[in-house]
Design an enzyme around this catalytic site. Structure first.
Site, PDB file in Angstrom:
ATOM      1  N   ASN A  13      56.715  14.474  33.756  1.00 33.31           N
ATOM      2  CA  ASN A  13      57.322  13.177  33.878  1.00 33.31           C
ATOM      3  C   ASN A  13      56.490  11.818  33.838  1.00 33.31           C
ATOM      4  O   ASN A  13      55.305  12.119  34.048  1.00 33.31           O
ATOM      5  CB  ASN A  13      58.334  13.107  34.994  1.00 33.31           C
ATOM      6  CG  ASN A  13      59.458  14.021  35.180  1.00 33.31           C
ATOM      7  OD1 ASN A  13      60.079  14.134  34.050  1.00 33.31           O
ATOM      8  ND2 ASN A  13      59.833  14.537  36.159  1.00 33.31           N
ATOM      9  N   GLY A  43      55.702  20.408  37.542  1.00 30.48           N
ATOM     10  CA  GLY A  43      54.890  21.209  36.801  1.00 30.48           C
ATOM     11  C   GLY A  43      53.723  20.721  36.487  1.00 30.48           C
ATOM     12  O   GLY A  43      52.489  21.008  36.693  1.00 30.48           O
ATOM     13  N   ALA A  44      53.612  19.277  36.159  1.00 31.16           N
ATOM     14  CA  ALA A  44      52.126  18.594  35.684  1.00 31.16           C
ATOM     15  C   ALA A  44      51.428  18.361  37.025  1.00 31.16           C
ATOM     16  O   ALA A  44      50.380  18.482  36.897  1.00 31.16           O
ATOM     17  CB  ALA A  44      52.586  17.452  35.027  1.00 31.16           C
ATOM     18  N   ASN A  45      52.027  17.961  37.999  1.00 33.21           N
ATOM     19  CA  ASN A  45      51.443  17.770  39.229  1.00 33.21           C
ATOM     20  C   ASN A  45      50.555  18.809  39.773  1.00 33.21           C
ATOM     21  O   ASN A  45      49.511  18.872  40.229  1.00 33.21           O
ATOM     22  CB  ASN A  45      52.507  17.064  40.401  1.00 33.21           C
ATOM     23  CG  ASN A  45      53.155  15.885  40.037  1.00 33.21           C
ATOM     24  OD1 ASN A  45      52.557  15.039  39.173  1.00 33.21           O
ATOM     25  ND2 ASN A  45      54.028  15.632  40.642  1.00 33.21           N
ATOM     26  N   ALA A 251      53.908  13.541  46.129  1.00 36.88           N
ATOM     27  CA  ALA A 251      53.579  14.789  45.140  1.00 36.88           C
ATOM     28  C   ALA A 251      52.876  15.818  46.487  1.00 36.88           C
ATOM     29  O   ALA A 251      52.213  16.760  45.939  1.00 36.88           O
ATOM     30  CB  ALA A 251      52.529  14.654  44.302  1.00 36.88           C
ATOM     31  N   ALA A 252      52.961  15.431  47.457  1.00 35.22           N
ATOM     32  CA  ALA A 252      52.500  16.490  48.548  1.00 35.22           C
ATOM     33  C   ALA A 252      52.640  17.890  48.523  1.00 35.22           C
ATOM     34  O   ALA A 252      51.791  18.841  48.439  1.00 35.22           O
ATOM     35  CB  ALA A 252      52.832  16.058  50.063  1.00 35.22           C
ATOM     36  N   GLY A 253      54.102  18.182  48.097  1.00 40.03           N
ATOM     37  CA  GLY A 253      54.457  19.464  47.881  1.00 40.03           C
ATOM     38  C   GLY A 253      53.894  20.345  46.635  1.00 40.03           C
ATOM     39  O   GLY A 253      53.502  21.166  46.723  1.00 40.03           O
ATOM     40  N   ASP A 254      53.620  19.354  45.770  1.00 36.90           N
ATOM     41  CA  ASP A 254      53.017  19.876  44.292  1.00 36.90           C
ATOM     42  C   ASP A 254      51.612  20.044  44.496  1.00 36.90           C
ATOM     43  O   ASP A 254      51.244  21.253  44.175  1.00 36.90           O
ATOM     44  CB  ASP A 254      53.300  18.783  43.095  1.00 36.90           C
ATOM     45  CG  ASP A 254      54.787  18.604  42.862  1.00 36.90           C
ATOM     46  OD1 ASP A 254      55.521  19.416  43.244  1.00 36.90           O
ATOM     47  OD2 ASP A 254      54.967  17.336  42.638  1.00 36.90           O
ATOM     48  N   SER A 284      46.288  14.241  49.802  1.00 36.26           N
ATOM     49  CA  SER A 284      47.294  13.575  48.955  1.00 36.26           C
ATOM     50  C   SER A 284      48.058  12.267  49.235  1.00 36.26           C
ATOM     51  O   SER A 284      48.173  11.240  48.669  1.00 36.26           O
ATOM     52  CB  SER A 284      48.047  14.559  48.150  1.00 36.26           C
ATOM     53  OG  SER A 284      48.871  15.033  48.873  1.00 36.26           O
ATOM     54  N   GLY A 289      50.585   7.645  44.305  1.00 41.00           N
ATOM     55  CA  GLY A 289      50.832   8.423  42.892  1.00 41.00           C
ATOM     56  C   GLY A 289      50.823   9.752  43.276  1.00 41.00           C
ATOM     57  O   GLY A 289      50.763  10.386  44.324  1.00 41.00           O
TER      58      GLY A 289
END
Length: 301
Positions: A13, A43-45, A251-254, A284, A289
């Protein structure tokens, strides 16, 4: 030393982020502050997080034939990620996420999946070979469930361990759960999968046991500021979180999942890999971001 091979199958995304004093209520307009546009998608993260921490990452994904898609491809190449299986969708736009972050680092997110919803296993004729070449497969739930199931089925047959981050939250079939090596739900996701409401360590343990009974070998339930609960071989343990001053938890989980995969591929014991992932996630949240917040290896070691 040869880097471990991680195959990430998932979403891409473009995140459009607005910082504001408080999250708006339904029907309310609030005046925001800073606007940021960053690369995102679970996925990207996770692919970027793992690559920055030392993994050899291949990424299967689909983007629109547009500026956002081209920008994402260049970002992945700059991060050293193999993009030979990044697909361009001629009919759908790239995925976009609209994110609001308040002064307490809480966020609300709305996603328009675009091309992500059109990522099908049939798009990748050499999928079995790609999976066979991996040490681990990492997936999330922002792409079609049929694709996730197909990848898990192939990986299971080839004895390649699959890590699933079951986000966004939804019910999962026993057929999918039975093919997983490790699942990493948060409290809400654990409740939806197990049927057990997670409110504390004891209820988290009950949820983890139920998920293992459904076929998953290992469960790691992330508990936010409380850390993470590990359940494996009928044993459990809490790994505490690292206290930091958070500015954006987007995005902490990623980052956690990408780091966890790296730790496991480096043969860390599960507890050590979770501790490593907690360190990465803690760093993170001190940054704005999604992909831009993922730490590099020298920041953790």
């Amino acid at each position: 030393m040869k880097r471990s091979k991680l195959l990430v199958v998932g979403s891409v995304n473009t995140d459009m982020v607005v910082k504001t004093h408080c999250l708006p209520k339904p029907g309310e307009t609030v005046l925001g502050g800073t606007f940021l546009m960053n690369g995102g998608g679970k996925g990207a993260n996770q692919a970027v997080s793992a690559a920055r921490l030392g993994a050899d990452v291949s990424f299967i994904c689909k983007v629109g034939n547009d500026t956002f898609g081209e920008r994402a491809k260049k970002t992945f190449e700059d991060e050293g990620i193999d993009t030979s299986n990044l697909l361009f969708d001629p009919e759908n736009a790239s995925g976009v996420a609209l994110i609001t972050v308040d002064d307490r680092a809480e966020n609300c997110i709305v996603v328009a999946p675009g091309a992500n919803a059109n990522l099908h296993a049939s798009d990748i004729p050499d999928l079995p070979d790609l999976i066979k070449q991996a040490d681990y497969v990492l997936m999330q739930l922002e792409i079609p469930m049929t694709t996730i199931q197909t990848v898990a089925d192939i990986a299971h047959k080839k004895n390649i361990p699959v890590i699933l981050n079951p986000a966004p939250a939804q019910k999962l079939s026993n057929n999918l759960l039975d093919k997983l090596f490790l699942i990493t739900p948060n409290e809400t996701e654990a409740e939806i999968i197990s049927g057990v409401k997670v409110t504390d360590e004891e209820s988290a343990l009950q949820a983890a046991k139920k998920i293992c009974d459904l076929g998953v070998a290992c469960v790691v339930i992330t508990l936010g500021k409380k850390g993470a609960l590990i359940y494996k071989d009928s044993q459990h343990e809490i790994v505490p979180s690292i206290k930091v001053e958070a500015v954006d938890t987007t995005a902490a989980g990623d980052v956690f999942n990408g780091a966890l995969a790296v730790g496991l591929m480096e043969k860390m014991p599960l507890k050590e890999a979770v501790r490593f992932a907690c360190k990465a996630a803690a760093i993170s949240v001190t940054r704005m971001g999604a992909q831009t917040s993922a730490p590099y290896r020298n920041e953790i070691d």
